[in-house]
Design an enzyme around this catalytic site. Structure first.
Site, PDB file in Angstrom:
ATOM      1  N   ASP A 152      -6.722  -7.261 -12.557  1.00  0.00           N
ATOM      2  CA  ASP A 152      -5.760  -6.800 -13.560  1.00  0.00           C
ATOM      3  C   ASP A 152      -4.564  -6.184 -12.843  1.00  0.00           C
ATOM      4  O   ASP A 152      -4.742  -5.346 -11.951  1.00  0.00           O
ATOM      5  CB  ASP A 152      -6.397  -5.774 -14.486  1.00  0.00           C
ATOM      6  CG  ASP A 152      -7.492  -6.383 -15.355  1.00  0.00           C
ATOM      7  OD1 ASP A 152      -7.459  -7.610 -15.573  1.00  0.00           O
ATOM      8  OD2 ASP A 152      -8.379  -5.635 -15.812  1.00  0.00           O
TER       9      ASP A 152
ATOM     10  N   ARG B  67     -18.912 -13.454 -28.542  1.00  0.00           N
ATOM     11  CA  ARG B  67     -18.632 -12.211 -27.821  1.00  0.00           C
ATOM     12  C   ARG B  67     -17.232 -11.723 -28.164  1.00  0.00           C
ATOM     13  O   ARG B  67     -16.282 -12.499 -28.231  1.00  0.00           O
ATOM     14  CB  ARG B  67     -18.744 -12.419 -26.313  1.00  0.00           C
ATOM     15  CG  ARG B  67     -18.444 -11.156 -25.497  1.00  0.00           C
ATOM     16  CD  ARG B  67     -18.794 -11.322 -24.027  1.00  0.00           C
ATOM     17  NE  ARG B  67     -18.517 -10.105 -23.282  1.00  0.00           N
ATOM     18  CZ  ARG B  67     -17.411  -9.888 -22.569  1.00  0.00           C
ATOM     19  NH1 ARG B  67     -16.487 -10.840 -22.479  1.00  0.00           N
ATOM     20  NH2 ARG B  67     -17.226  -8.754 -21.937  1.00  0.00           N
TER      21      ARG B  67
END
Length: 321
Positions: free
Chosen positions: A195, A260
Site C-alpha cells: 500500500d 468476502r
C-alpha cells in the site's frame, strides 16, 4: 488461478495480535515490534463501536446486492467516489473483485449514496483509530509526538476508503462448473502489492482470503476475525522510519462459494506534504539515509504509473542494496 512459487505457511503464523486496552507503553512497544518484523498486525479492544461497524457492513452488502446496471451507474466523472468491477488501477491489473472507492475528505457523495451516514461514521471511527496507532508508534520510536498522525489529521489529507466485495465462485464460473475438478475455485481476488500510503486499517467479514508475505517470502494466511482490525505499514511509513518498518506485501484470494467483504481505510497525507526519513530515525540507525525526500503527490503519480506488484519505493532510494 493462483500463480507463483511462494509457499503458503500456516494460518496466522507469527501474526501479532495487539490488545489496545493494555498499558500504553506496552502497546506502543508491541506495535513497533510488529511493524519491524512483519509490517502487519491485528488489533483488538480497539474502541470502534460495533454499531458503526455493523451499519457499514450491512449497507455495503445492500449495495453490492443491487443489479449490475445500478452499481455501474455509480461512476461519475470527477467525483470523490466510484464503483469498479475487476479493473484495479489504470495499468491493466485486474482481479475477481468489485469495489467502491471514496475520498474521505470530500462530502460530495453524501446526497447521492443512501448509506452516506454509515460511511461518514465509519470513516471518522477508523481515522481516529489510525491516528491513535500512529501516535503510539511515535512514542515507541521516541520521535516527536504526532510525527506521523499530523499528516493524516490535516483537512487536506489524501486518505481513501475502499470497500471490496469478492463474490462467490459461481458468479465467475457458473454453477455447472463448480463440480468440475479441473476448475480451481481459488483465484486471485486482488493481486500482490504494497500500500503506498502511511498506514492501512482493514476489517473483513468472517470469510478468509487475505495473505501477507513474511520475511522468508512465504505467504501467511490471515484468519478472518470480524471483531478485530488488521493494520499494515504503507510505503510512506517505511520511508519515514528509514526502512526500519516494513511495507508488507499482501494479496487477497477468493475461495469456494462464500462471499468476502473487506473495508480498508488508507491513511494518506496531503498531496503537497514532504515525505522523507525522519532525522531521529537516521541518527538512531546504523545506516545512511535510504530514501530521497519527495511529496506525496509526486510519489502517488509515480506509484500509480506502475503495475500492482512492482516495487515502487525503488524509484526513490538514495542508495542501492
Amino acid at each position: 488461478m493462483v500463480k507463483g512459487s511462494q509457499k503458503i505457511v500456516a494460518v496466522d503464523q507469527d501474526i501479532p495480535i495487539i490488545d489496545m486496552s493494555q498499558e500504553r507503553s506496552q502497546v506502543s512497544m508491541q506495535i513497533v515490534k510488529a511493524c519491524e518484523s512483519l509490517g502487519f498486525f491485528k488489533v483488538i479492544n480497539h474502541g470502534v463501536d460495533q454499531t458503526t461497524i455493523s451499519r457499514m457492513e450491512q449497507e455495503s452488502i445492500n449495495f453490492f446486492a443491487k443489479p449490475a446496471h445500478e452499481k455501474k451507474s455509480v461512476r461519475p466523472v470527477n467525483q470523490p467516489f466510484r464503483y469498479g468491477f475487476r479493473d484495479i488501477g489504470l495499468n491493466g491489473d485486474s482481479g475477481e473483485v468489485e469495489y467502491l472507492l471514496f475520498h474521505t475528505n470530500d462530502p460530495a457523495f453524501r446526497s447521492q449514496l443512501s448509506f452516506s451516514s454509515a460511511v461518514n461514521c465509519y470513516i471518522e471511527a477508523v481515522k481516529q483509530l489510525a491516528r491513535e496507532i500512529l501516535d503510539l508508534t511515535a512514542e515507541g520510536l521516541h520521535v516527536p509526538p504526532h510525527s506521523f498522525s499530523r499528516l493524516i489529521s490535516s483537512v487536506d489529507s489524501d486518505s481513501v476508503l475502499r470497500v471490496n466485495h469478492y463474490p462467490p465462485s459461481d458468479q465467475f464460473f457458473g454453477e455447472a462448473n463448480l463440480s468440475d475438478q479441473s476448475v480451481s475455485l481459488t483465484r486471485v481476488g486482488f493481486g500482490e502489492h504494497t500500500d503506498p500510503q502511511i498506514l492501512t486499517v482493514l476489517r473483513s467479514n468472517g470469510v478468509g482470503g487475505l495473505q501477507v508475505s513474511n520475511s522468508d517470502g512465504m505467504w501467511v494466511s490471515v484468519s478472518p476475525d470480524p471483531s478485530a482490525f488488521c493494520v499494515n505499514v504503507g510505503d510512506l511509513l517505511q520511508v519515514m522510519t528509514n526502512g526500519r518498518f516494513i511495507s508488507v506485501r499482501h494479496r487477497a484470494l477468493t475461495y469456494g462459494e462464500e462471499s468476502r467483504l473487506s473495508t480498508a481505510y488508507f491513511a494518506g497525507p496531503p498531496l503537497q506534504a514532504k515525505i522523507g526519513p525522519l532525522s531521529a530515525m537516521v541518527m538512531t540507525m546504523n545506516q545512511p539515509r535510504l530514501y530521497q525526500t519527495f511529496t506525496w503527490g509526486e510519489y502517488k503519480k509515480r506509484a500509480y504509473s506502475l503495475r500492482l506488484e512492482d516495487s515502487r519505493l525503488d524509484m526513490f532510494r538514495t542508495c542501492k542494496d
